[in-house]
Design a protein around this motif. Sequence first.
Motif, short mmCIF file in Angstrom:
data_model
loop_
_atom_site.label_atom_id
_atom_site.label_comp_id
_atom_site.label_asym_id
_atom_site.label_seq_id
_atom_site.Cartn_x
_atom_site.Cartn_y
_atom_site.Cartn_z
N ASP A 1 66.64 123.26 94.97
CA ASP A 1 65.21 123.54 95.17
C ASP A 1 64.35 122.41 94.63
O ASP A 1 63.40 121.95 95.27
CB ASP A 1 64.82 124.85 94.49
N ALA A 2 64.68 121.96 93.40
CA ALA A 2 63.88 120.90 92.77
C ALA A 2 63.99 119.59 93.53
O ALA A 2 63.01 118.86 93.69
CB ALA A 2 64.32 120.71 91.32
N VAL A 3 65.20 119.28 94.03
CA VAL A 3 65.38 118.05 94.78
C VAL A 3 64.64 118.11 96.12
O VAL A 3 64.02 117.14 96.55
CB VAL A 3 66.88 117.77 95.01
N MET A 4 64.68 119.27 96.77
CA MET A 4 64.06 119.40 98.09
C MET A 4 62.55 119.46 98.04
O MET A 4 61.88 119.14 99.03
CB MET A 4 64.59 120.65 98.80
N ALA A 5 61.98 119.88 96.92
CA ALA A 5 60.54 120.17 96.85
C ALA A 5 59.67 119.03 97.40
O ALA A 5 58.81 119.27 98.27
CB ALA A 5 60.13 120.52 95.43
N PRO A 6 59.82 117.78 96.94
CA PRO A 6 58.91 116.74 97.46
C PRO A 6 59.14 116.41 98.93
O PRO A 6 58.19 116.11 99.66
CB PRO A 6 59.22 115.53 96.56
N PHE A 7 60.39 116.46 99.38
CA PHE A 7 60.68 116.19 100.78
C PHE A 7 60.13 117.30 101.68
O PHE A 7 59.54 117.03 102.73
CB PHE A 7 62.19 116.04 100.98
N ALA A 8 60.33 118.54 101.24
CA ALA A 8 59.82 119.68 102.00
C ALA A 8 58.30 119.67 102.05
O ALA A 8 57.69 119.93 103.10
CB ALA A 8 60.33 120.98 101.39
N ALA A 9 57.66 119.38 100.91
CA ALA A 9 56.19 119.36 100.87
C ALA A 9 55.64 118.32 101.84
O ALA A 9 54.62 118.54 102.52
CB ALA A 9 55.71 119.07 99.45
N GLU A 10 56.32 117.18 101.96
CA GLU A 10 55.86 116.12 102.86
C GLU A 10 55.96 116.55 104.33
O GLU A 10 55.03 116.35 105.11
CB GLU A 10 56.68 114.86 102.62
N VAL A 11 57.08 117.17 104.69
CA VAL A 11 57.25 117.57 106.09
C VAL A 11 56.35 118.76 106.42
O VAL A 11 55.85 118.88 107.54
CB VAL A 11 58.73 117.87 106.41
N LEU A 12 56.09 119.63 105.44
CA LEU A 12 55.17 120.75 105.66
C LEU A 12 53.73 120.26 105.82
O LEU A 12 52.96 120.81 106.61
CB LEU A 12 55.27 121.75 104.51
N GLU A 13 53.38 119.21 105.08
CA GLU A 13 52.05 118.61 105.22
C GLU A 13 51.87 118.08 106.64
O GLU A 13 50.82 118.25 107.27
CB GLU A 13 51.89 117.48 104.21
N ARG A 14 52.92 117.46 107.16
CA ARG A 14 52.86 116.92 108.52
C ARG A 14 52.77 118.06 109.54
O ARG A 14 52.01 118.00 110.50
CB ARG A 14 54.09 116.05 108.78
N ALA A 15 53.56 119.11 109.30
CA ALA A 15 53.57 120.25 110.23
C ALA A 15 52.23 120.97 110.22
O ALA A 15 51.80 121.51 111.25
CB ALA A 15 54.69 121.22 109.86
N ALA A 16 51.56 121.00 109.08
CA ALA A 16 50.27 121.71 108.98
C ALA A 16 49.20 121.07 109.85
O ALA A 16 48.24 121.73 110.24
CB ALA A 16 49.81 121.73 107.53
N ALA A 17 49.37 119.78 110.19
CA ALA A 17 48.40 119.10 111.04
C ALA A 17 48.55 119.46 112.51
O ALA A 17 47.66 119.17 113.32
CB ALA A 17 48.54 117.59 110.87
N ASP A 18 49.65 120.11 112.87
CA ASP A 18 49.85 120.53 114.25
C ASP A 18 48.87 121.64 114.60
O ASP A 18 48.61 122.52 113.78
CB ASP A 18 51.30 121.03 114.43
N ARG B 1 75.05 122.78 96.98
CA ARG B 1 74.79 121.35 96.73
C ARG B 1 75.33 120.49 97.86
O ARG B 1 74.77 119.43 98.15
CB ARG B 1 75.37 120.93 95.38
N LEU B 2 76.41 120.92 98.50
CA LEU B 2 76.90 120.19 99.66
C LEU B 2 75.88 120.28 100.80
O LEU B 2 75.65 119.30 101.52
CB LEU B 2 78.25 120.75 100.10
N ILE B 3 75.26 121.45 100.96
CA ILE B 3 74.18 121.58 101.95
C ILE B 3 73.02 120.67 101.57
O ILE B 3 72.37 120.07 102.45
CB ILE B 3 73.72 123.05 102.06
N LEU B 4 72.74 120.53 100.26
CA LEU B 4 71.68 119.61 99.83
C LEU B 4 71.97 118.19 100.31
O LEU B 4 71.07 117.50 100.79
CB LEU B 4 71.57 119.65 98.30
#
Length: 321
Positions: free
Chosen positions: A78-95, A290-293
Amino acid sequence: MSGIRAVADGLVDELKRSLPQQRKTQRGNLALLVATMLEVRSANLMDLAASLPREADRTDMRYQWIARTLSNTLIDPDAVMAPFAAEVLERAAADPDGIVLILDQSKLSDRHQVLMLAVRHGERALPLAWRVEATAGAIGFATQKELLGVVAPWVPAGAAVCLMGDRFYGTADLIALCQRRGWDYRLRLKGTLTVRDSSGRTTTAARAKSKDFYLEDVELTARRAKTNIGIIHDPGHAQPWIIAMSDNPGYGTTLAYSERWGIEPMFSDFKSRGFGIDNTQLRYPDRLARLILVMALALYSAVSTGHWDEVHHPTPAEKNI
């Protein structure tokens, strides 16, 4: 320097930018695993060990290094994904259509299932957060709620969100959770659920059979969850789509449920048509998570590279858009 090492060094820089608080060794280990997975296109630990660019000569020693990395409890997906997910969600929110979240479950092995929350990205989906459990059945609402609670703070303030889910998720609890968060939803319902409105008490399947396709402000199940329902039963399809939604029901709003299918190609990328995680021999849920990560970071890296190439090396058609 090997190609894998070169890719890993680039990933280390990206992880350092996104995760400045993470330990240097953890960033380096993750980056090396992701780069190796991108090279071999496999989640099989022996395949990864055979290509891992480490000084150990013996494959079994490199395998043990991978196993230790995947068992490291300090690596929190979760902690590793947070910044990557936030970035792609920011992009998706502009749709104009807002953010489409997709909740689904998939079998990883005879003993493990993964509950995945992904965001629709074009015609596909990107993973945001997940939970792996040792079970042969459905992963219940408590875990669904936890997963949505993890991702909700990553969603940009004020962004429009629609949650999609198959028949595992058409429940009064999940409908109520979406309503509390102010999210739209498209949750497919089982035909056995009870529906109450001014015409009386019946089932979702009976309403579909009667061709009563658009139900507004009905009460669903014994919990009497208030929702709208849209029904589509196209010719040639054995089962109708019975979709709970907060929007006014109509053919178009019901058909929007088809966006849920974006998660299926993503699962294919993870499994037999891609990295092959369903062939792994890992037995512990946390190591599988973690392998899924590692796979998720590999997908994000591939998508990021594609975006960069589109901007800096557009085809003639792209230049004219």
